[in-house]
Motif scaffolding. Structure first.
Motif, PDB file in Angstrom:
ATOM      1  N   LEU A 108      22.355  45.460  59.006  1.00  0.00           N
ATOM      2  CA  LEU A 108      21.840  44.316  58.275  1.00  0.00           C
ATOM      3  C   LEU A 108      21.813  44.586  56.780  1.00  0.00           C
ATOM      4  CD1 LEU A 108      18.746  43.468  60.518  1.00  0.00           C
ATOM      5  CD2 LEU A 108      20.966  42.316  60.523  1.00  0.00           C
ATOM      6  N   ALA A 109      22.253  43.619  55.995  1.00  0.00           N
ATOM      7  CA  ALA A 109      22.151  43.669  54.540  1.00  0.00           C
ATOM      8  C   ALA A 109      21.138  42.617  54.082  1.00  0.00           C
ATOM      9  CB  ALA A 109      23.519  43.418  53.905  1.00  0.00           C
ATOM     10  N   LYS A 110      20.753  42.679  52.824  1.00  0.00           N
ATOM     11  CA  LYS A 110      19.816  41.715  52.257  1.00  0.00           C
ATOM     12  C   LYS A 110      20.335  40.296  52.489  1.00  0.00           C
ATOM     13  CE  LYS A 110      17.551  40.429  47.917  1.00  0.00           C
ATOM     14  NZ  LYS A 110      17.396  40.756  46.466  1.00  0.00           N
ATOM     15  N   GLY A 111      19.465  39.452  53.042  1.00  0.00           N
ATOM     16  CA  GLY A 111      19.831  38.061  53.290  1.00  0.00           C
ATOM     17  C   GLY A 111      20.461  37.783  54.631  1.00  0.00           C
ATOM     18  N   ASP A 112      20.847  38.831  55.365  1.00  0.00           N
ATOM     19  CA  ASP A 112      21.399  38.633  56.704  1.00  0.00           C
ATOM     20  C   ASP A 112      20.311  38.147  57.664  1.00  0.00           C
ATOM     21  OD1 ASP A 112      23.929  39.433  55.988  1.00  0.00           O
ATOM     22  OD2 ASP A 112      23.725  41.480  56.753  1.00  0.00           O
ATOM     23  N   GLU A 113      20.747  37.530  58.750  1.00  0.00           N
ATOM     24  CA  GLU A 113      19.832  37.078  59.793  1.00  0.00           C
ATOM     25  C   GLU A 113      20.030  37.924  61.049  1.00  0.00           C
ATOM     26  OE1 GLU A 113      19.628  32.354  58.490  1.00  0.00           O
ATOM     27  OE2 GLU A 113      20.705  32.938  60.325  1.00  0.00           O
ATOM     28  N   VAL A 114      18.920  38.169  61.742  1.00  0.00           N
ATOM     29  CA  VAL A 114      18.958  38.888  63.004  1.00  0.00           C
ATOM     30  C   VAL A 114      18.154  38.101  64.020  1.00  0.00           C
ATOM     31  CG1 VAL A 114      17.021  40.362  62.230  1.00  0.00           C
ATOM     32  CG2 VAL A 114      18.410  41.052  64.194  1.00  0.00           C
ATOM     33  N   LEU A 115      18.730  37.885  65.190  1.00  0.00           N
ATOM     34  CA  LEU A 115      18.045  37.154  66.256  1.00  0.00           C
ATOM     35  C   LEU A 115      17.127  38.109  67.011  1.00  0.00           C
ATOM     36  CD1 LEU A 115      21.086  35.088  67.597  1.00  0.00           C
ATOM     37  CD2 LEU A 115      19.327  34.358  65.967  1.00  0.00           C
ATOM     38  N   VAL A 116      15.845  37.760  67.080  1.00  0.00           N
ATOM     39  CA  VAL A 116      14.847  38.623  67.706  1.00  0.00           C
ATOM     40  C   VAL A 116      14.129  37.865  68.816  1.00  0.00           C
ATOM     41  CG1 VAL A 116      14.514  39.940  65.582  1.00  0.00           C
ATOM     42  CG2 VAL A 116      13.013  38.006  66.061  1.00  0.00           C
ATOM     43  N   PRO A 117      13.793  38.527  69.922  1.00  0.00           N
ATOM     44  CA  PRO A 117      13.097  37.842  71.015  1.00  0.00           C
ATOM     45  C   PRO A 117      11.690  37.421  70.603  1.00  0.00           C
ATOM     46  CG  PRO A 117      13.207  40.210  71.425  1.00  0.00           C
ATOM     47  CD  PRO A 117      14.055  39.940  70.224  1.00  0.00           C
ATOM     48  N   ASP A 118      11.274  36.274  71.104  1.00  0.00           N
ATOM     49  CA  ASP A 118       9.940  35.733  70.832  1.00  0.00           C
ATOM     50  C   ASP A 118       9.403  35.135  72.132  1.00  0.00           C
ATOM     51  OD1 ASP A 118       7.697  34.352  70.042  1.00  0.00           O
ATOM     52  OD2 ASP A 118       8.737  32.921  68.753  1.00  0.00           O
ATOM     53  N   PRO A 119       8.398  35.818  72.751  1.00  0.00           N
ATOM     54  CA  PRO A 119       7.676  37.001  72.311  1.00  0.00           C
ATOM     55  C   PRO A 119       8.561  38.264  72.335  1.00  0.00           C
ATOM     56  CG  PRO A 119       6.437  35.796  73.996  1.00  0.00           C
ATOM     57  CD  PRO A 119       7.830  35.251  73.991  1.00  0.00           C
ATOM     58  N   GLY A 120       8.280  39.160  71.380  1.00  0.00           N
ATOM     59  CA  GLY A 120       9.022  40.408  71.288  1.00  0.00           C
ATOM     60  C   GLY A 120       8.223  41.452  70.552  1.00  0.00           C
ATOM     61  N   TYR A 121       8.685  42.671  70.658  1.00  0.00           N
ATOM     62  CA  TYR A 121       8.026  43.808  70.015  1.00  0.00           C
ATOM     63  C   TYR A 121       7.899  43.551  68.512  1.00  0.00           C
ATOM     64  CZ  TYR A 121       7.322  48.789  68.817  1.00  0.00           C
ATOM     65  OH  TYR A 121       6.851  49.971  68.350  1.00  0.00           O
ATOM     66  N   THR A 122       6.709  43.755  67.980  1.00  0.00           N
ATOM     67  CA  THR A 122       6.417  43.368  66.593  1.00  0.00           C
ATOM     68  C   THR A 122       7.305  44.067  65.569  1.00  0.00           C
ATOM     69  OG1 THR A 122       4.654  45.043  66.543  1.00  0.00           O
ATOM     70  CG2 THR A 122       4.017  42.787  67.103  1.00  0.00           C
ATOM     71  N   THR A 123       7.739  45.284  65.848  1.00  0.00           N
ATOM     72  CA  THR A 123       8.521  46.040  64.876  1.00  0.00           C
ATOM     73  C   THR A 123       9.882  45.393  64.610  1.00  0.00           C
ATOM     74  OG1 THR A 123       7.390  48.073  65.522  1.00  0.00           O
ATOM     75  CG2 THR A 123       9.431  48.332  64.314  1.00  0.00           C
ATOM     76  N   PHE A 124      10.412  44.624  65.557  1.00  0.00           N
ATOM     77  CA  PHE A 124      11.679  43.938  65.300  1.00  0.00           C
ATOM     78  C   PHE A 124      11.565  43.076  64.041  1.00  0.00           C
ATOM     79  CE2 PHE A 124      12.168  43.649  70.216  1.00  0.00           C
ATOM     80  CZ  PHE A 124      12.550  44.974  70.280  1.00  0.00           C
ATOM     81  N   THR A 125      10.515  42.293  63.984  1.00  0.00           N
ATOM     82  CA  THR A 125      10.310  41.396  62.844  1.00  0.00           C
ATOM     83  C   THR A 125       9.897  42.171  61.602  1.00  0.00           C
ATOM     84  OG1 THR A 125       9.744  39.546  64.281  1.00  0.00           O
ATOM     85  CG2 THR A 125       8.930  39.459  62.020  1.00  0.00           C
ATOM     86  N   MET A 126       9.031  43.168  61.764  1.00  0.00           N
ATOM     87  CA  MET A 126       8.573  43.954  60.618  1.00  0.00           C
ATOM     88  C   MET A 126       9.743  44.661  59.935  1.00  0.00           C
ATOM     89  SD  MET A 126       5.103  45.485  62.381  1.00  0.00           S
ATOM     90  CE  MET A 126       4.424  46.295  60.917  1.00  0.00           C
ATOM     91  N   ASN A 127      10.620  45.257  60.744  1.00  0.00           N
ATOM     92  CA  ASN A 127      11.782  45.947  60.176  1.00  0.00           C
ATOM     93  C   ASN A 127      12.681  44.988  59.404  1.00  0.00           C
ATOM     94  OD1 ASN A 127      11.285  48.564  60.955  1.00  0.00           O
ATOM     95  ND2 ASN A 127      12.566  48.495  62.768  1.00  0.00           N
ATOM     96  N   ALA A 128      12.906  43.821  59.971  1.00  0.00           N
ATOM     97  CA  ALA A 128      13.777  42.853  59.294  1.00  0.00           C
ATOM     98  C   ALA A 128      13.243  42.531  57.904  1.00  0.00           C
ATOM     99  CB  ALA A 128      13.903  41.589  60.138  1.00  0.00           C
ATOM    100  N   HIS A 129      11.957  42.268  57.806  1.00  0.00           N
ATOM    101  CA  HIS A 129      11.363  41.978  56.498  1.00  0.00           C
ATOM    102  C   HIS A 129      11.504  43.168  55.547  1.00  0.00           C
ATOM    103  CE1 HIS A 129       9.635  38.007  57.089  1.00  0.00           C
ATOM    104  NE2 HIS A 129       9.214  38.377  58.296  1.00  0.00           N
ATOM    105  N   LEU A 130      11.266  44.379  56.068  1.00  0.00           N
ATOM    106  CA  LEU A 130      11.349  45.561  55.224  1.00  0.00           C
ATOM    107  C   LEU A 130      12.765  45.767  54.699  1.00  0.00           C
ATOM    108  CD1 LEU A 130       9.630  47.875  54.116  1.00  0.00           C
ATOM    109  CD2 LEU A 130      10.232  49.215  56.135  1.00  0.00           C
ATOM    110  N   LEU A 131      13.752  45.360  55.469  1.00  0.00           N
ATOM    111  CA  LEU A 131      15.153  45.501  55.063  1.00  0.00           C
ATOM    112  C   LEU A 131      15.658  44.285  54.280  1.00  0.00           C
ATOM    113  CD1 LEU A 131      16.417  46.984  58.430  1.00  0.00           C
ATOM    114  CD2 LEU A 131      16.316  48.211  56.248  1.00  0.00           C
ATOM    115  N   GLN A 132      14.756  43.349  53.986  1.00  0.00           N
ATOM    116  CA  GLN A 132      15.081  42.123  53.257  1.00  0.00           C
ATOM    117  C   GLN A 132      16.101  41.259  54.003  1.00  0.00           C
ATOM    118  OE1 GLN A 132      15.025  42.318  48.856  1.00  0.00           O
ATOM    119  NE2 GLN A 132      15.081  44.546  49.102  1.00  0.00           N
ATOM    120  N   ALA A 133      16.062  41.369  55.323  1.00  0.00           N
ATOM    121  CA  ALA A 133      16.817  40.469  56.183  1.00  0.00           C
ATOM    122  C   ALA A 133      15.858  39.414  56.724  1.00  0.00           C
ATOM    123  CB  ALA A 133      17.471  41.243  57.321  1.00  0.00           C
TER     124      ALA A 133
END
Length: 380
Positions: A108-133
Motif C-alpha cells: 500500500l502507498a499513500k492514498g491507496d485503498e484496502v478492503l478490510v472485513p467489517d467486523p474485523g480485527y482492529t489492527t487492519f484499520t489502524m495499520n491502514a491509517h498509519l500507512l496513510q492508506a
C-alpha cells in the motif's frame, strides 16, 4: 512546539483496550474481552528460551530469522498448509502484528485503498491509517451468517484499490471461509489485479471444518500470508510470527525488516523452534479445551435463549445483545462491566457491522467463562 503527524491523530484507538483498562481497575472482574489463551507454555519451549539467555545467545540474528526456525516453518507449511515455499519467502516477525504491518507496508502507498472485513480485527484499520492508506470496510452481515457478499465486495473496488484483507478463522467472529469463498475472492483479486493479505493466526483452531490456506490456492503469487505462534502455542508475550511472501521479494524484505526491527530476539526464536518441532500434545490439549468450552458456553446460551453466531473457528463467541444494548453497544459494555463485573468486547470496536454484538473469548478457565455468560441479559 511541533505537532504530531495528522494521519496519526486520525488513527482510531482500540475499543477492546478501552474496556480492558476499565476492567483492570476493578477487583474480581471476569475478563472475557481479550484473546489471551489460558494455557501455560510447555516447559520444553520455556527451557529453549532460557538456554539462549544462559548461553549468551542474545546478539543480532539474520533479518529474516535464524535458519533452523525458517526451515522448520517451511516444513510446517508443507505438512499442514499444503504450501511449497522457499526459505527466503519466510520472514520471522515480532508477532503477527508486525507481519501484518509489513504486508500492508509492502503493498500500500499513500492514498491507496484496502478492503478490510467489517467486523474485523482492529489492527487492519489502524495499520491502514498509519500507512496513510484508506481502509474500505466490506460488510459481513448477520443475515448472511457473516460471510462476504462477493458482488458487494466487488462493487467496493475502485481504481485506488490495491489489496484485500482476508481473515479466516476470524477474530472477532469465530467464523471461517470455505474453499469456494476463498477461490471466489482470489478470482476477484485476479480480475482487478489486487494483492490479497491472508491473516491465518487461528489456523490450528477450527471446529468441524478444515482450515484452508489462501496461499495454497494462489496460482499467480498475489497472496501474502500472516501466521503467529501466539495463539497456537500460548506464546502471546514472546512475540513471534512470520510473513510468507511471494518469491523474489528478498532484496526488498531485507531493507524493510532492517528499517523496522532489524530482527526478532534470539531467545524467542529458539522457543518458537522448540514449539514447532516438539511434541504437539499441548496444542491438541488446548484445542480440546477451547472446543469443550465452546460446547458448554453455547449450550448455556441456548438454554437462556441468547442468539449467537455458531462458531466454526478460533476461540471466540460472537453474541447478539441488541435486545439489551439499545443501539450503543460500547456504552452497554461499560454498564455491564460496572454493574455485573464482566468485561466483554463491544462488537462495534471491530467495525460498524458489529453494532449490537459482543465478542467473548472462551480460552479462559471454564468456571469464570460460564459465570460471565450467566450474567448476560436474556431476551424478554
Amino acid at each position: 512546539m511541533p505537532e504530531i503527524a495528522p494521519h496519526v491523530d486520525r488513527m482510531p484507538g482500540s475499543g477492546v483496550r478501552h474496556i480492558l483498562e476499565r476492567a483492570l481497575q476493578r477487583p474480581d472482574t471476569i475478563i472475557l474481552a481479550v484473546g489471551e489463551p489460558g494455557e501455560v507454555v510447555g516447559v520444553t519451549v520455556r527451557d529453549a528460551a532460557a538456554a539462549a539467555w544462559h548461553e549468551g545467545d542474545i546478539r543480532y540474528t539474520p533479518n529474516g530469522g535464524i535458519t533452523p526456525l525458517r526451515e522448520a516453518i517451511v516444513e510446517k507449511l508443507a505438512r499442514e498448509n499444503d504450501l511449497a515455499v522457499d526459505v527466503e519467502q519466510v520472514w520471522v516477525t515480532v508477532g503477527a502484528t508486525q507481519a501484518l504491518h509489513m504486508a500492508m507496508a509492502m503493498t500500500l502507498a499513500k492514498g491507496d485503498e484496502v478492503l478490510v472485513p467489517d467486523p474485523g480485527y482492529t489492527t487492519f484499520t489502524m495499520n491502514a491509517h498509519l500507512l496513510q492508506a484508506t481502509p474500505v470496510p466490506y460488510p459481513l452481515r448477520a443475515e448472511r451468517f457473516f460471510q462476504p457478499d462477493l458482488d458487494e465486495l466487488e462493487s467496493l473496488v475502485t481504481p485506488r484499490t490495491r489489496a484485500i484483507i482476508v481473515n479466516t478463522p476470524s477474530n472477532p467472529l469465530g467464523s471461517t471461509f470455505d474453499r469456494t469463498t476463498l477461490e471466489a475472492i482470489l478470482d476477484l483479486a485476479r480480475r482487478h489485479d489486487l494483492w490479497v493479505i491472508s491473516d491465518e493466526v487461528y489456523e490450528r483452531f477450527t471446529w468441524s471444518v478444515p482450515h484452508v490456506s489462501l496461499t495454497s490456492l494462489d496460482s499467480d503469487d498475489r497472496v501474502l500470508t500472516v501466521f503467529s505462534m501466539s495463539k497456537t502455542y500460548a506464546m502471546t508475550g514472546a512475540r513471534v510470527g512470520w510473513l510468507v511472501t511471494p518469491p523474489g521479494w528478498r532484496p526488498a524484505m531485507l531493507r524493510v525488516q532492517e528499517s523496522i526491527v532489524s530482527c526478532v530476539d534470539a531467545p524467542s526464536q529458539r522457543a518458537a523452534l522448540a514449539a514447532l518441532t516438539g511434541d504437539q500434545s499441548d496444542v491438541e490439549r488446548a484445542a480440546a479445551h477451547y472446543r469443550d468450552n465452546l460446547i458448554e458456553a453455547t449450550r448455556l446460551l441456548d438454554d437462556r435463549g441468547i442468539h449467537y453466531l455458531p462458531p466454526t473457528g478460533a476461540f471466540y463467541l460472537w453474541i447478539d445483545v441488541a435486545h439489551a444494548s439499545g443501539g450503543d453497544v460500547v456504552a452497554w459494555c461499560e454498564r455491564f462491566l460496572d454493574e455485573q463485573g464482566v468485561a466483554v468486547a463491544p462488537g462495534s470496536a471491530f467495525g460498524a457491522s458489529g453494532e449490537g454484538w459482543v465478542r467473548v473469548c472462551v480460552a479462559s478457565a471454564r468456571g469464570p467463562l460460564l459465570e460471565g455468560l450467566r450474567r448476560l441479559p436474556a431476551p424478554a
